[in-house]
Design a protein around this motif. Structure first.
Motif, PDB file in Angstrom:
ATOM      1  N   UNK A  38      37.377  29.707  44.434  1.00 28.51           N
ATOM      2  CA  UNK A  38      38.559  30.518  44.725  1.00 28.51           C
ATOM      3  C   UNK A  38      38.185  32.006  44.762  1.00 28.51           C
ATOM      4  N   UNK A  39      37.325  32.438  43.852  1.00 35.04           N
ATOM      5  CA  UNK A  39      36.863  33.838  43.873  1.00 35.04           C
ATOM      6  C   UNK A  39      36.153  34.142  45.193  1.00 35.04           C
ATOM      7  N   UNK A  40      35.300  33.224  45.645  1.00 39.93           N
ATOM      8  CA  UNK A  40      34.624  33.400  46.944  1.00 39.93           C
ATOM      9  C   UNK A  40      35.617  33.470  48.087  1.00 39.93           C
ATOM     10  N   UNK A  41      36.631  32.631  48.031  1.00 47.08           N
ATOM     11  CA  UNK A  41      37.670  32.607  49.056  1.00 47.08           C
ATOM     12  C   UNK A  41      38.358  33.981  49.160  1.00 47.08           C
ATOM     13  N   UNK A  42      38.731  34.542  48.022  1.00 47.32           N
ATOM     14  CA  UNK A  42      39.396  35.858  48.005  1.00 47.32           C
ATOM     15  C   UNK A  42      38.439  36.943  48.490  1.00 47.32           C
ATOM     16  N   UNK A  43      37.194  36.909  48.017  1.00 49.03           N
ATOM     17  CA  UNK A  43      36.187  37.898  48.409  1.00 49.03           C
ATOM     18  C   UNK A  43      35.905  37.839  49.904  1.00 49.03           C
ATOM     19  N   UNK A  44      35.797  36.648  50.466  1.00 48.68           N
ATOM     20  CA  UNK A  44      35.554  36.505  51.908  1.00 48.68           C
ATOM     21  C   UNK A  44      36.709  37.070  52.725  1.00 48.68           C
ATOM     22  N   UNK A  45      37.927  36.923  52.229  1.00 42.67           N
ATOM     23  CA  UNK A  45      39.104  37.389  52.962  1.00 42.67           C
ATOM     24  C   UNK A  45      39.354  38.883  52.811  1.00 42.67           C
ATOM     25  N   UNK A  46      39.141  39.423  51.606  1.00 40.07           N
ATOM     26  CA  UNK A  46      39.541  40.806  51.327  1.00 40.07           C
ATOM     27  C   UNK A  46      38.398  41.750  50.980  1.00 40.07           C
ATOM     28  N   UNK A  98      34.552  42.338  48.470  1.00 35.96           N
ATOM     29  CA  UNK A  98      34.025  42.235  47.098  1.00 35.96           C
ATOM     30  C   UNK A  98      34.880  42.970  46.046  1.00 35.96           C
ATOM     31  N   UNK A  99      35.436  44.148  46.355  1.00 29.22           N
ATOM     32  CA  UNK A  99      36.226  44.819  45.309  1.00 29.22           C
ATOM     33  C   UNK A  99      37.424  44.003  44.818  1.00 29.22           C
ATOM     34  N   UNK A 100      37.882  43.052  45.629  1.00 35.15           N
ATOM     35  CA  UNK A 100      39.062  42.275  45.264  1.00 35.15           C
ATOM     36  C   UNK A 100      38.744  40.936  44.627  1.00 35.15           C
ATOM     37  N   UNK A 101      37.499  40.734  44.251  1.00 36.90           N
ATOM     38  CA  UNK A 101      37.165  39.490  43.555  1.00 36.90           C
ATOM     39  C   UNK A 101      37.941  39.449  42.238  1.00 36.90           C
ATOM     40  N   UNK A 102      38.720  38.383  42.016  1.00 42.39           N
ATOM     41  CA  UNK A 102      39.494  38.305  40.774  1.00 42.39           C
ATOM     42  C   UNK A 102      38.570  38.257  39.559  1.00 42.39           C
ATOM     43  N   UNK A 103      38.912  39.020  38.545  1.00 51.82           N
ATOM     44  CA  UNK A 103      38.141  39.014  37.302  1.00 51.82           C
ATOM     45  C   UNK A 103      38.521  37.805  36.455  1.00 51.82           C
ATOM     46  N   UNK A 104      39.772  37.389  36.563  1.00 49.50           N
ATOM     47  CA  UNK A 104      40.281  36.310  35.725  1.00 49.50           C
ATOM     48  C   UNK A 104      41.190  35.410  36.553  1.00 49.50           C
TER      49      UNK A 104
END
Length: 150
Positions: A82-90, A92-98
């Motif tokens: 899921x973190x990769x999914x968010x990072x690919x879309x938005x 690296x700065x938006x990778x969820x921390x938690x």
């Protein structure tokens, strides 16, 4: 009708889209993003029924992203994927921390997710007015941030 302080978009056909309050903005490393933009990406991930994104204090970045996810029945979520999914879309700065999987998200009677209450509960702050909350039990199911995380 909208108030100054709301985020509103007008498309090429003249339709207005209300994206939420501008005071919900998450500021990560100088980048300002509405939680709705993050939640839209997270909700596209298989297994996610609904999501809430909040910004939590971070000593260097200003804020970091914490996600609260309700899974679809019978599904599971791989946090690293899921973190990769968010990072690919938005980016690296938006990778969820938690990422926290919860049973329910606190909502008003009109089904608006109460991010303010999620953030206050998570950070251990006083909740204030909860009279518009439809499902107060959802607050009890939310985790609290540990002091070592801050």
């Amino acid at each position: 009708m909208w108030w100054q302080g709301d985020m509103v978009m007008v498309d090429e056909e003249g339709y207005w889209f209300h994206h939420g309050r501008a005071d919900d903005v998450i500021k990560v490393s100088g980048r300002r993003t509405g939680p709705g933009e993050l939640e839209d990406v997270v909700n596209q991930y298989p297994g996610v029924l609904e999501a809430a994104a909040i910004g939590v204090p971070h000593a260097v970045r200003g804020e970091e992203i914490a996600l609260f996810i309700v899974q679809k029945p019978g599904e599971s979520i791989d946090a690293s994927d899921l973190k990769r999914h968010v990072t690919n879309a938005l980016g690296k700065p938006y990778e969820p921390a938690e990422i926290h999987v919860v049973a329910d998200l606190p909502k008003t009677r009109t089904q608006k997710i109460m991010r303010r209450l999620i953030k206050q509960r998570y950070l251990g702050e006083a909740l204030g007015d909860t009279s518009s909350l439809m499902n107060p039990g959802a607050l009890e199911g939310l985790p609290k941030r540990h002091a070592v995380d801050q």
